[in-house]
Design an enzyme around this catalytic site. Structure first.
Site, PDB file in Angstrom:
ATOM      1  NE  ARG A   1       1.469  -1.351   1.735  1.00  0.00           N
ATOM      2  CZ  ARG A   1       0.523  -0.731   2.285  1.00  0.00           C
ATOM      3  NH1 ARG A   1       0.078  -0.941   3.569  1.00  0.00           N
ATOM      4  NH2 ARG A   1      -0.543   0.338   1.765  1.00  0.00           N
TER       5      ARG A   1
ATOM      6  CG  HIS B   1       3.665   2.842   2.265  1.00  0.00           C
ATOM      7  ND1 HIS B   1       4.691   3.883   2.353  1.00  0.00           N
ATOM      8  CD2 HIS B   1       3.847   2.324   0.915  1.00  0.00           C
ATOM      9  CE1 HIS B   1       5.200   4.098   1.260  1.00  0.00           C
ATOM     10  NE2 HIS B   1       4.732   3.120   0.315  1.00  0.00           N
TER      11      HIS B   1
ATOM     12  CE1 TYR C   1      -4.159   1.447   2.925  1.00  0.00           C
ATOM     13  CE2 TYR C   1      -3.734   3.329   4.232  1.00  0.00           C
ATOM     14  CZ  TYR C   1      -3.265   2.057   3.571  1.00  0.00           C
ATOM     15  OH  TYR C   1      -1.936   1.691   3.843  1.00  0.00           O
TER      16      TYR C   1
END
Length: 427
Positions: A313, A317, A326
């Site tokens: 990805r 998100h 993160y």
């Protein structure tokens, strides 16, 4: 007495998975095992699943480092078919970029891009029949685009405007398109898995020839619905393809929290006794070949196949997420399997069937197409410009025939609205 026998044992400790790279870390994916393209065998579609459990730990790859299509999984597609897949992937990317910016401009509340994962949906859609039923997760907009869904219809749903066929009742990007055999997307993770199995079982029980395909992220394999679906599919040999999109990250937790440190996600198939494949998810030809193989297997009553798409990805998100909080900012560009659009483009160029100039012209054309569709969709309204659907339609679409208690509530609501002096238009 038992405590005495354990006196010399070390204390138990709990393992908490930890990603290799955090914000600010240098990225090194050299430990990621990437088998050579063409090295993975291709069994006959009629072969028993227990004869090729090794494929759940290998990786189906077609495009090699020299931009050639090699090995037994090469689907040997025509140049026209590959150009069509390339165009659809580029269109998905252009659509994503335009809608992402629309959210940032306050025109809609939410959006999810599929940057870096375009081959997963485009490759699969090209290999499935147009009337095979798809039960998607929320990053399979490529299936709709491949099947010819008008961009304006998709945008109307994202804006929840007057042109939204779902009447503003679904979160943006949770499409539902009966015309294109595309089941309603749900925000609840993995509910689509048992739904796909139930549909596939019904298709088989009626003697139909259509199959089902469903998608979820790797994190969703930890949901109970995932395992319930696989159990039913195993027992009844349902003609269904389970796609697990392993893009390395859930919202902010990495794939280790779903079990990636222990084994592959394709290995889930081994425990259920069904066919399992692990595929280079950034190789559109590999995705096509694996889906075509699984579809044929389902149609000859060999039951379900689980395909793990090993991908990454590249974006957050969703528009509500900031991945820099993160994970390392260097991860997307360091991913060893590259960009799916660039890889297929370079393959076509190597064949003499495409040029950089044509690709640039196509990107410009698609960007303009998406822009024009957006302008038309926004004539139906955008977020924050009032209620776009008549208020009394709030109760529609729940039952085929509205029961008495809902009719009563609808009438009460409309009476209260009219008494307020600011009635919304009825339909």
């Amino acid at each position: 007495m038992a405590s005495d026998t354990r006196a010399n044992l070390k204390s138990l400790s709990l393992h908490v998975p930890e990603p290799k790279f955090r914000p600010g870390d240098a990225v090194d994916f050299s430990e990621v095992e990437i088998p050579a393209a063409g090295a993975t065998r291709r069994p006959d579609t009629a072969e028993d699943a227990k004869a090729f459990t090794d494929l759940a730990y290998a990786m189906v790859r077609v495009l090699d480092e020299d931009n050639r299509a090699v090995g037994p999984w090469d689907p040997k597609l025509s140049a026209d078919a590959m150009r069509r897949m390339l165009r659809n992937m580029a269109l998905v990317r252009a659509f994503d970029e335009r809608m992402f910016r629309a959210q940032r401009q306050g025109k809609t509340s939410f959006y999810m891009k599929s940057l870096g994962e375009e081959a997963v949906s485009i490759g699969a859609a090209a290999a499935l029949a147009d009337d095979d039923m798809c039960f998607p997760s929320y990053r399979q907009q490529g299936v709709l685009i491949s099947r010819g869904c008008p961009l304006g219809d998709m945008m109307n749903q994202i804006y929840s405007n007057a042109g939204d066929k779902l009447q503003g009742k679904q979160l943006p990007i949770m499409y539902s398109e009966r015309r294109f055999a595309f089941f309603s997307i749900s925000g609840n993770l993995t509910t689509q898995y048992p739904q796909a199995v139930g549909w596939a079982m019904a298709s088989a029980s009626k003697g139909d020839t259509r199959i089902a395909a469903t998608w979820c992220g790797e994190g969703s394999t930890a949901e109970g619905d995932f395992h319930s679906a696989l159990t039913f599919a195993t027992v009844y040999r349902a003609p269904v393809i389970f796609n697990v999109v392993n893009n390395q990250w859930a919202i902010s937790s990495f794939s280790g929290f779903a079990g990636a440190e222990a084994t592959t996600f394709a290995a889930r198939a081994v425990g259920y006794g069904i066919a399992g494949l692990r595929v280079d998810g950034n190789d559109a030809l590999a995705v096509y070949a694996a889906t075509q193989w699984a579809a044929e297997r389902a149609r000859i009553n060999q039951g379900p196949t689980l395909i793990e798409h090993f991908t990454y990805r590249a974006e957050g998100h969703s528009t509500s997420d900031d991945p820099t909080q993160y994970r390392s900012a260097g991860e997307p560009n360091a991913w060893p399997l590259g960009d799916p659009i660039v890889r297929l483009k370079n393959h076509l160029i190597a064949l003499g069937e495409w040029e950089e100039e044509r690709h640039a012209a196509q990107d410009k054309e698609l960007a303009e197409m998406v822009r024009d569709a957006q302008k038309e969709a926004e004539k139906n309204g955008i977020l924050g410009h009032g209620l776009h659907q008549p208020l009394d339609t709030l109760f529609d679409g729940v039952f085929e025939e509205m029961p008495w208690h809902l009719r009563e509530q609808q009438a009460q609501m409309m009476a209260e609205e009219e008494a307020s002096g600011r009635p919304w238009a009825r339909k």
